[in-house]
Design an enzyme around this catalytic site. Structure first.
Site, PDB file in Angstrom:
ATOM      1  N   CYS A 196       0.839  -1.207   0.000  1.00 28.19           N
ATOM      2  CA  CYS A 196       0.000   0.000   0.000  1.00 28.19           C
ATOM      3  C   CYS A 196       0.877   1.261   0.000  1.00 28.19           C
ATOM      4  O   CYS A 196       1.777   1.401   0.834  1.00 28.19           O
ATOM      5  CB  CYS A 196      -0.903  -0.027   1.233  1.00 28.19           C
ATOM      6  SG  CYS A 196      -1.721   1.534   1.558  1.00 28.19           S
TER       7      CYS A 196
ATOM      8  N   ASP B  27      -0.500  16.649  -0.722  1.00 25.79           N
ATOM      9  CA  ASP B  27      -0.847  15.867  -1.905  1.00 25.79           C
ATOM     10  C   ASP B  27       0.183  16.145  -3.011  1.00 25.79           C
ATOM     11  O   ASP B  27       0.585  17.294  -3.226  1.00 25.79           O
ATOM     12  CB  ASP B  27      -2.262  16.215  -2.403  1.00 25.79           C
ATOM     13  CG  ASP B  27      -2.807  15.175  -3.365  1.00 25.79           C
ATOM     14  OD1 ASP B  27      -3.752  14.464  -2.992  1.00 25.79           O
ATOM     15  OD2 ASP B  27      -2.265  15.075  -4.491  1.00 25.79           O
TER      16      ASP B  27
ATOM     17  N   HIS C 118      -4.057   0.541   8.482  1.00 31.45           N
ATOM     18  CA  HIS C 118      -4.497   0.333   7.097  1.00 31.45           C
ATOM     19  C   HIS C 118      -5.968  -0.056   7.078  1.00 31.45           C
ATOM     20  O   HIS C 118      -6.329  -1.184   7.461  1.00 31.45           O
ATOM     21  CB  HIS C 118      -3.653  -0.736   6.402  1.00 31.45           C
ATOM     22  CG  HIS C 118      -4.096  -0.977   4.989  1.00 31.45           C
ATOM     23  ND1 HIS C 118      -3.644  -0.209   3.939  1.00 31.45           N
ATOM     24  CD2 HIS C 118      -4.999  -1.848   4.475  1.00 31.45           C
ATOM     25  CE1 HIS C 118      -4.238  -0.619   2.820  1.00 31.45           C
ATOM     26  NE2 HIS C 118      -5.063  -1.612   3.125  1.00 31.45           N
TER      27      HIS C 118
ATOM     28  N   ASN D  29     -13.168  10.573  -0.978  1.00 29.46           N
ATOM     29  CA  ASN D  29     -13.578   9.682  -2.062  1.00 29.46           C
ATOM     30  C   ASN D  29     -13.642   8.282  -1.456  1.00 29.46           C
ATOM     31  O   ASN D  29     -12.648   7.801  -0.904  1.00 29.46           O
ATOM     32  CB  ASN D  29     -12.569   9.728  -3.208  1.00 29.46           C
ATOM     33  CG  ASN D  29     -12.465  11.112  -3.825  1.00 29.46           C
ATOM     34  OD1 ASN D  29     -13.468  11.823  -3.947  1.00 29.46           O
ATOM     35  ND2 ASN D  29     -11.261  11.516  -4.201  1.00 29.46           N
TER      36      ASN D  29
ATOM     37  N   HIS E 125      -8.480   8.029   3.552  1.00 30.10           N
ATOM     38  CA  HIS E 125      -7.855   9.328   3.822  1.00 30.10           C
ATOM     39  C   HIS E 125      -8.842  10.437   3.539  1.00 30.10           C
ATOM     40  O   HIS E 125      -9.811  10.240   2.797  1.00 30.10           O
ATOM     41  CB  HIS E 125      -6.605   9.499   2.942  1.00 30.10           C
ATOM     42  CG  HIS E 125      -6.881   9.316   1.486  1.00 30.10           C
ATOM     43  ND1 HIS E 125      -6.994   8.061   0.907  1.00 30.10           N
ATOM     44  CD2 HIS E 125      -7.124  10.202   0.499  1.00 30.10           C
ATOM     45  CE1 HIS E 125      -7.272   8.191  -0.372  1.00 30.10           C
ATOM     46  NE2 HIS E 125      -7.376   9.488  -0.654  1.00 30.10           N
TER      47      HIS E 125
ATOM     48  N   HIS F 195      -9.140  14.429   2.146  1.00 32.33           N
ATOM     49  CA  HIS F 195      -8.496  15.558   1.465  1.00 32.33           C
ATOM     50  C   HIS F 195      -8.868  16.842   2.200  1.00 32.33           C
ATOM     51  O   HIS F 195     -10.059  17.155   2.348  1.00 32.33           O
ATOM     52  CB  HIS F 195      -8.994  15.679   0.016  1.00 32.33           C
ATOM     53  CG  HIS F 195      -8.624  14.526  -0.863  1.00 32.33           C
ATOM     54  ND1 HIS F 195      -7.605  14.582  -1.782  1.00 32.33           N
ATOM     55  CD2 HIS F 195      -9.142  13.282  -0.969  1.00 32.33           C
ATOM     56  CE1 HIS F 195      -7.519  13.429  -2.424  1.00 32.33           C
ATOM     57  NE2 HIS F 195      -8.440  12.623  -1.950  1.00 32.33           N
TER      58      HIS F 195
HETATM   59  P1  AMP Z   1      -7.977   9.456  -3.842  1.00 32.73           P
HETATM   60  O1  AMP Z   1      -8.219   9.617  -5.299  1.00 32.73           O
HETATM   61  O2  AMP Z   1      -9.063  10.060  -2.984  1.00 32.73           O
HETATM   62  O3  AMP Z   1      -7.677   8.019  -3.489  1.00 32.73           O
HETATM   63  O4  AMP Z   1      -6.719  10.335  -3.506  1.00 32.73           O
HETATM   64  C1  AMP Z   1      -5.414   9.880  -3.631  1.00 32.73           C
HETATM   65  C2  AMP Z   1      -4.554  11.101  -3.635  1.00 32.73           C
HETATM   66  O5  AMP Z   1      -3.228  10.699  -3.357  1.00 32.73           O
HETATM   67  C3  AMP Z   1      -4.533  11.860  -4.965  1.00 32.73           C
HETATM   68  O6  AMP Z   1      -4.979  13.201  -4.772  1.00 32.73           O
HETATM   69  C4  AMP Z   1      -3.063  11.826  -5.379  1.00 32.73           C
HETATM   70  O7  AMP Z   1      -2.616  13.017  -5.984  1.00 32.73           O
HETATM   71  C5  AMP Z   1      -2.371  11.566  -4.059  1.00 32.73           C
HETATM   72  N1  AMP Z   1      -1.069  10.906  -4.139  1.00 32.73           N
HETATM   73  C6  AMP Z   1      -0.720   9.864  -4.936  1.00 32.73           C
HETATM   74  N2  AMP Z   1       0.561   9.505  -4.702  1.00 32.73           N
HETATM   75  C7  AMP Z   1       1.026  10.345  -3.740  1.00 32.73           C
HETATM   76  C8  AMP Z   1       2.283  10.491  -3.079  1.00 32.73           C
HETATM   77  N3  AMP Z   1       3.338   9.682  -3.349  1.00 32.73           N
HETATM   78  N4  AMP Z   1       2.411  11.469  -2.153  1.00 32.73           N
HETATM   79  C9  AMP Z   1       1.377  12.284  -1.887  1.00 32.73           C
HETATM   80  N5  AMP Z   1       0.159  12.192  -2.455  1.00 32.73           N
HETATM   81  C10 AMP Z   1      -0.015  11.238  -3.384  1.00 32.73           C
HETATM   82 ZN    ZN Z   2      -2.186   1.173   3.785  1.00 30.26          ZN
END
Ligand code: AMP
Ligand code: ZN
Length: 117
Positions: free
Chosen positions: A4, A30, A46, A88, A101, A103
């Site tokens: 993950c 992000d 997790h 989401n 998580h 946002h």
């Molecule tokens: P979700 O679409 O709600 O699952 O959000 C996942 C978020 O994680 C997205 O906004 C991505 O831009 C962000 N994301 C993906 N990889 C990373 C990373 N390595 N570090 C920080 N944020 C990330």
């Molecule tokens: Zn995890």
């Protein structure tokens, strides 16, 4: 070893821009911010989605800690301390990382171009 992404970030196996951390929660920036402030509030346990949250002490503590972190972030925003909290939940809603998580978004009216809730 976990596959993950957010577990790897929590374990510091993958670098990330940390905003805050305590025993139960991390807050990171992000990687593709949609606003001047776009943080992710992530529990250290997790749990893939909200649907997987159990009525256990461990999960209750994690959610409480997420709320606590949210309040700290909100308190430290510049006036007018406005923000959006977006979750989401499930692939059909747009979730891409299946470690629950929130946002935390501020500094931009996200409704200026698109859907208005
Ligand atoms: P979700 O679409 O709600 O699952 O959000 C996942 C978020 O994680 C997205 O906004 C991505 O831009 C962000 N994301 C993906 N990889 C990373 C990373 N390595 N570090 C920080 N944020 C990330
Ligand atoms: Zn995890």
């Amino acid at each position: 070893m976990s596959t993950c992404l957010f577990c790897k970030i929590i374990e510091k196996e993958i670098p990330s821009d940390f905003v805050a951390e305590n025993e139960h929660v991390i807050v990171i920036k992000d990687i593709q911010p949609k606003a001047p402030i776009h943080y992710l509030i992530i529990p250290k346990i997790h749990v893939p989605t909200i649907n997987d949250i159990l009525d256990t002490h461990e999960h209750t503590i994690a959610i409480q800690a997420m709320w606590g972190m949210l309040r700290n972030l909100a308190k430290n925003l510049p006036e007018p301390q406005a923000f959006n909290l977006i979750v989401n939940n499930g692939a059909a809603s747009g979730q891409r990382v299946f470690h629950m998580h929130w946002h935390f978004i501020s500094g931009k009216n996200i409704y200026s171009s698109g859907i208005k809730l």
